[in-house]
Design a protein around this motif. Structure first.
Motif, PDB file in Angstrom:
ATOM      1  N   ASP A   1      69.916  -6.700   7.813  1.00 17.35           N
ATOM      2  CA  ASP A   1      69.434  -6.894   6.435  1.00 17.35           C
ATOM      3  C   ASP A   1      67.908  -6.880   6.381  1.00 17.35           C
ATOM      4  O   ASP A   1      67.315  -6.404   5.406  1.00 17.35           O
ATOM      5  CB  ASP A   1      69.946  -8.230   5.874  1.00 17.35           C
ATOM      6  CG  ASP A   1      71.451  -8.226   5.628  1.00 17.35           C
ATOM      7  OD1 ASP A   1      72.050  -7.123   5.651  1.00 17.35           O
ATOM      8  OD2 ASP A   1      72.022  -9.314   5.425  1.00 17.35           O
ATOM      9  N   ALA A   2      67.276  -7.406   7.442  1.00 16.17           N
ATOM     10  CA  ALA A   2      65.807  -7.444   7.471  1.00 16.17           C
ATOM     11  C   ALA A   2      65.233  -6.031   7.510  1.00 16.17           C
ATOM     12  O   ALA A   2      64.234  -5.736   6.845  1.00 16.17           O
ATOM     13  CB  ALA A   2      65.318  -8.244   8.680  1.00 16.17           C
ATOM     14  N   LEU A   3      65.853  -5.158   8.277  1.00 14.37           N
ATOM     15  CA  LEU A   3      65.342  -3.785   8.343  1.00 14.37           C
ATOM     16  C   LEU A   3      65.586  -3.062   7.015  1.00 14.37           C
ATOM     17  O   LEU A   3      64.718  -2.322   6.530  1.00 14.37           O
ATOM     18  CB  LEU A   3      65.983  -3.023   9.512  1.00 14.37           C
ATOM     19  CG  LEU A   3      65.474  -1.586   9.681  1.00 14.37           C
ATOM     20  CD1 LEU A   3      63.952  -1.536   9.833  1.00 14.37           C
ATOM     21  CD2 LEU A   3      66.142  -0.909  10.876  1.00 14.37           C
ATOM     22  N   THR A   4      66.747  -3.299   6.412  1.00 14.19           N
ATOM     23  CA  THR A   4      67.006  -2.713   5.090  1.00 14.19           C
ATOM     24  C   THR A   4      65.961  -3.200   4.083  1.00 14.19           C
ATOM     25  O   THR A   4      65.386  -2.415   3.328  1.00 14.19           O
ATOM     26  CB  THR A   4      68.423  -3.099   4.606  1.00 14.19           C
ATOM     27  OG1 THR A   4      69.373  -2.571   5.527  1.00 14.19           O
ATOM     28  CG2 THR A   4      68.691  -2.549   3.220  1.00 14.19           C
ATOM     29  N   PHE A   5      65.723  -4.518   4.108  1.00  6.75           N
ATOM     30  CA  PHE A   5      64.702  -5.099   3.217  1.00  6.75           C
ATOM     31  C   PHE A   5      63.353  -4.409   3.416  1.00  6.75           C
ATOM     32  O   PHE A   5      62.671  -4.024   2.464  1.00  6.75           O
ATOM     33  CB  PHE A   5      64.574  -6.602   3.502  1.00  6.75           C
ATOM     34  CG  PHE A   5      63.347  -7.227   2.885  1.00  6.75           C
ATOM     35  CD1 PHE A   5      63.344  -7.634   1.566  1.00  6.75           C
ATOM     36  CD2 PHE A   5      62.184  -7.372   3.636  1.00  6.75           C
ATOM     37  CE1 PHE A   5      62.201  -8.183   0.998  1.00  6.75           C
ATOM     38  CE2 PHE A   5      61.045  -7.920   3.078  1.00  6.75           C
ATOM     39  CZ  PHE A   5      61.052  -8.329   1.755  1.00  6.75           C
ATOM     40  N   LYS A   6      62.957  -4.248   4.680  1.00  3.32           N
ATOM     41  CA  LYS A   6      61.636  -3.669   4.969  1.00  3.32           C
ATOM     42  C   LYS A   6      61.565  -2.205   4.531  1.00  3.32           C
ATOM     43  O   LYS A   6      60.522  -1.764   4.008  1.00  3.32           O
ATOM     44  CB  LYS A   6      61.323  -3.798   6.450  1.00  3.32           C
ATOM     45  CG  LYS A   6      60.081  -3.071   6.891  1.00  3.32           C
ATOM     46  CD  LYS A   6      58.809  -3.608   6.257  1.00  3.32           C
ATOM     47  CE  LYS A   6      57.616  -2.842   6.838  1.00  3.32           C
ATOM     48  NZ  LYS A   6      57.543  -2.942   8.309  1.00  3.32           N
ATOM     49  N   CYS A   7      62.668  -1.477   4.721  1.00  2.00           N
ATOM     50  CA  CYS A   7      62.694  -0.100   4.218  1.00  2.00           C
ATOM     51  C   CYS A   7      62.508  -0.094   2.695  1.00  2.00           C
ATOM     52  O   CYS A   7      61.806   0.767   2.149  1.00  2.00           O
ATOM     53  CB  CYS A   7      64.010   0.586   4.603  1.00  2.00           C
ATOM     54  SG  CYS A   7      64.123   1.030   6.353  1.00  2.00           S
ATOM     55  N   ASN A   8      63.117  -1.073   2.034  1.00  2.00           N
ATOM     56  CA  ASN A   8      62.948  -1.181   0.579  1.00  2.00           C
ATOM     57  C   ASN A   8      61.494  -1.470   0.199  1.00  2.00           C
ATOM     58  O   ASN A   8      61.000  -0.987  -0.823  1.00  2.00           O
ATOM     59  CB  ASN A   8      63.845  -2.289   0.016  1.00  2.00           C
ATOM     60  CG  ASN A   8      65.321  -1.933   0.089  1.00  2.00           C
ATOM     61  OD1 ASN A   8      65.677  -0.770   0.295  1.00  2.00           O
ATOM     62  ND2 ASN A   8      66.188  -2.926  -0.072  1.00  2.00           N
ATOM     63  N   VAL A   9      60.832  -2.296   1.015  1.00  2.00           N
ATOM     64  CA  VAL A   9      59.419  -2.621   0.753  1.00  2.00           C
ATOM     65  C   VAL A   9      58.571  -1.337   0.772  1.00  2.00           C
ATOM     66  O   VAL A   9      57.719  -1.128  -0.089  1.00  2.00           O
ATOM     67  CB  VAL A   9      58.883  -3.631   1.796  1.00  2.00           C
ATOM     68  CG1 VAL A   9      57.359  -3.711   1.782  1.00  2.00           C
ATOM     69  CG2 VAL A   9      59.488  -5.012   1.558  1.00  2.00           C
ATOM     70  N   LEU A  10      58.832  -0.486   1.754  1.00  2.00           N
ATOM     71  CA  LEU A  10      58.072   0.763   1.855  1.00  2.00           C
ATOM     72  C   LEU A  10      58.473   1.745   0.751  1.00  2.00           C
ATOM     73  O   LEU A  10      57.630   2.394   0.127  1.00  2.00           O
ATOM     74  CB  LEU A  10      58.287   1.394   3.241  1.00  2.00           C
ATOM     75  CG  LEU A  10      57.797   0.562   4.427  1.00  2.00           C
ATOM     76  CD1 LEU A  10      58.171   1.230   5.753  1.00  2.00           C
ATOM     77  CD2 LEU A  10      56.279   0.342   4.365  1.00  2.00           C
ATOM     78  N   TRP A  11      59.772   1.840   0.509  1.00  2.00           N
ATOM     79  CA  TRP A  11      60.293   2.780  -0.491  1.00  2.00           C
ATOM     80  C   TRP A  11      59.769   2.429  -1.895  1.00  2.00           C
ATOM     81  O   TRP A  11      59.363   3.299  -2.670  1.00  2.00           O
ATOM     82  CB  TRP A  11      61.830   2.751  -0.465  1.00  2.00           C
ATOM     83  CG  TRP A  11      62.481   3.856  -1.219  1.00  2.00           C
ATOM     84  CD1 TRP A  11      62.755   3.903  -2.555  1.00  2.00           C
ATOM     85  CD2 TRP A  11      62.925   5.109  -0.672  1.00  2.00           C
ATOM     86  NE1 TRP A  11      63.347   5.084  -2.875  1.00  2.00           N
ATOM     87  CE2 TRP A  11      63.470   5.846  -1.741  1.00  2.00           C
ATOM     88  CE3 TRP A  11      62.933   5.664   0.599  1.00  2.00           C
ATOM     89  CZ2 TRP A  11      64.018   7.122  -1.578  1.00  2.00           C
ATOM     90  CZ3 TRP A  11      63.471   6.933   0.767  1.00  2.00           C
ATOM     91  CH2 TRP A  11      64.004   7.654  -0.297  1.00  2.00           C
ATOM     92  N   ALA A  12      59.780   1.125  -2.204  1.00  2.00           N
ATOM     93  CA  ALA A  12      59.360   0.673  -3.537  1.00  2.00           C
ATOM     94  C   ALA A  12      57.901   1.049  -3.809  1.00  2.00           C
ATOM     95  O   ALA A  12      57.514   1.328  -4.954  1.00  2.00           O
ATOM     96  CB  ALA A  12      59.542  -0.842  -3.664  1.00  2.00           C
ATOM     97  N   GLN A  13      57.093   1.056  -2.750  1.00  2.00           N
ATOM     98  CA  GLN A  13      55.690   1.426  -2.945  1.00  2.00           C
ATOM     99  C   GLN A  13      55.559   2.898  -3.329  1.00  2.00           C
ATOM    100  O   GLN A  13      54.707   3.264  -4.140  1.00  2.00           O
ATOM    101  CB  GLN A  13      54.895   1.148  -1.659  1.00  2.00           C
ATOM    102  CG  GLN A  13      54.778  -0.350  -1.378  1.00  2.00           C
ATOM    103  CD  GLN A  13      54.066  -0.610  -0.063  1.00  2.00           C
ATOM    104  OE1 GLN A  13      52.902  -0.294   0.096  1.00  2.00           O
ATOM    105  NE2 GLN A  13      54.772  -1.188   0.887  1.00  2.00           N
ATOM    106  N   LEU A  14      56.406   3.732  -2.757  1.00  2.00           N
ATOM    107  CA  LEU A  14      56.345   5.158  -3.116  1.00  2.00           C
ATOM    108  C   LEU A  14      56.968   5.413  -4.485  1.00  2.00           C
ATOM    109  O   LEU A  14      56.496   6.271  -5.241  1.00  2.00           O
ATOM    110  CB  LEU A  14      57.015   5.999  -2.024  1.00  2.00           C
ATOM    111  CG  LEU A  14      56.331   5.943  -0.666  1.00  2.00           C
ATOM    112  CD1 LEU A  14      56.953   6.961   0.289  1.00  2.00           C
ATOM    113  CD2 LEU A  14      54.824   6.177  -0.785  1.00  2.00           C
ATOM    114  N   ASP A  15      58.014   4.665  -4.811  1.00  2.00           N
ATOM    115  CA  ASP A  15      58.569   4.742  -6.174  1.00  2.00           C
ATOM    116  C   ASP A  15      57.478   4.460  -7.205  1.00  2.00           C
ATOM    117  O   ASP A  15      57.361   5.164  -8.210  1.00  2.00           O
ATOM    118  CB  ASP A  15      59.677   3.696  -6.362  1.00  2.00           C
ATOM    119  CG  ASP A  15      61.041   4.179  -5.889  1.00  2.00           C
ATOM    120  OD1 ASP A  15      61.195   5.385  -5.591  1.00  2.00           O
ATOM    121  OD2 ASP A  15      61.956   3.332  -5.813  1.00  2.00           O
TER     122      ASP A  15
END
Lengths: 252, 252
Positions: free
Chosen positions: A212-226
């Motif tokens: 879940d932590a890695l998924t969360f972190k991927c979301n952190v990066l993805w959200a910045q590009l969104d």
């Protein structure tokens, strides 16, 4: 292999599950990155990316300190502290943050403006602070796992160096020193973190926390590009107060 | 001087108010310290002191990391990180924690037992974790102020070195290396912290926060000696599970 009676993954299975998350969710798959690497962005859009990404870079030492503040295992602290030194710099040595500012300088952005973070998108700040907060609130093994996007960084850095050099007249080899350095640092850091996670996430609950932590972190990066895409590409609605390439005479 | 219209202290007045707190509340005034320095304690009581104080030492890097995790001013982070390196050690270099273990070794305490912290008084743990938590939750200037007990440390270290060497046959010069090193480190660290606080606590509210932080920190140190006194001196009621000098064959 997966122990059917406990649901606990073997270390190799855990690594496989982590790599699968990265394969599906790492931000190299985001449309903004395709545009960035293929030369499809304007100078203003590249400036917006570098400016917002500075906000993330500047927060990384706080994130690593938050992790250390939770760690009673001194050997882990002694290993992890080099990340703070690498990124903030230490004594006379420059750090990763300095190298990022070389890039923003070269894009013609005023350094004080970049460091002030005044023009950063609110969504960038939220994502970045969510990451610092996540690390501060979770157990060391889960916090370490949130850094595992580094496993996937070298490929994106190599792609970025080649793509940006080839496609943008305003990008030169010397300004990409940040990414060149990370090609050395990230694999070492990622290898340590992956090994730590494989050795220390032993229960089903810990392993799920790690995934879940890695998924969360991927979301952190993805959200910045969104956020960058929405503000500067399509629909191109720049929030009040955020960096506007059309307004600032920022190219030297 | 004090600005009557705002209640704001001048930097010199703030320093004076801080030094007054130290004069009244620093743990050199505690009865346990008098006993320690004058040779009035048994080996078992000195062991209990060193064992419990290890718990404090071991937490200091977490406290400093918690502080860094709140700091957006990179120059403050770059200065503060050396405290983590000094205390945890760095690369091949030993740290303050290693030097404390030299002392506990020399007192005949098993190193694994010391590091496990199994025999530590609960009140010690509560005080120490309250300190880490305080630093994690307060603003950088208030968190920095909580370290200002260092202003008063060199005197106590000098007194301790002289008193313990003179009064205990089981203490030799070489085992007091921790205190010798702190005679160099603490004044430099304290000077930086005092200067930072004087420059950055500008409002009445910030100045009160800074003064309260030093009082709080004095309480953290004092409470540890209260707990030692109650458990090992008078009434000498050792809590269940805590180190008991009469039970352990711990002198080598």
């Amino acid at each position: 292999m997966n122990n059917p009676s406990t649901g606990v993954l073997s270390p190799a299975e855990l690594e496989g599950a982590l790599r699968k998350i990265g394969h599906e969710r790492y931000h190299n798959r985001h449309p903004f990155h395709r545009l960035l690497h293929t030369g499809a962005l304007t100078l203003g859009q590249v400036q917006a990316w570098a400016l917002n990404r500075y906000c993330y870079q500047a927060a990384i030492p706080r994130k690593d300190a938050a992790l250390i503040s939770r760690v009673t295992d001194r050997s882990l602290r002694r290993e992890w502290v080099h990340r703070i030194l690498d990124h903030d710099g230490w004594g006379e040595k420059e750090g990763g943050i300095d190298r990022w500012l070389v890039l923003t300088d070269s894009l013609g952005l005023d350094r004080d403006y970049v460091v002030s973070q005044r023009g950063v998108l609110p969504a960038t700040v939220f994502a970045v602070e969510a990451y610092v907060d996540f690390v501060a609130r979770h157990s060391p093994v889960v916090a370490v796992a949130s850094c595992l996007t580094e496993l996937f960084a070298p490929d994106i850095h190599r792609e970025r160096i080649a793509g940006m050099l080839e496609n943008y007249p305003f990008i030169s080899e010397s300004v990409l020193v940040y990414f060149r350095r990370r090609l050395d640092q990230a694999p070492r850091d990622a290898e340590f973190a992956l090994d730590y996670v494989k050795r220390n996430a032993r229960t089903q609950s810990e392993q799920q926390g790690v995934l879940d932590a890695l998924t969360f972190k991927c979301n952190v990066l993805w959200a910045q590009l969104d956020a960058l895409y929405a503000a500067y590409v399509s629909p191109g609605t720049i929030p009040p107060g955020a960096f506007d390439p059309s307004e600032l005479p920022c190219l030297r």
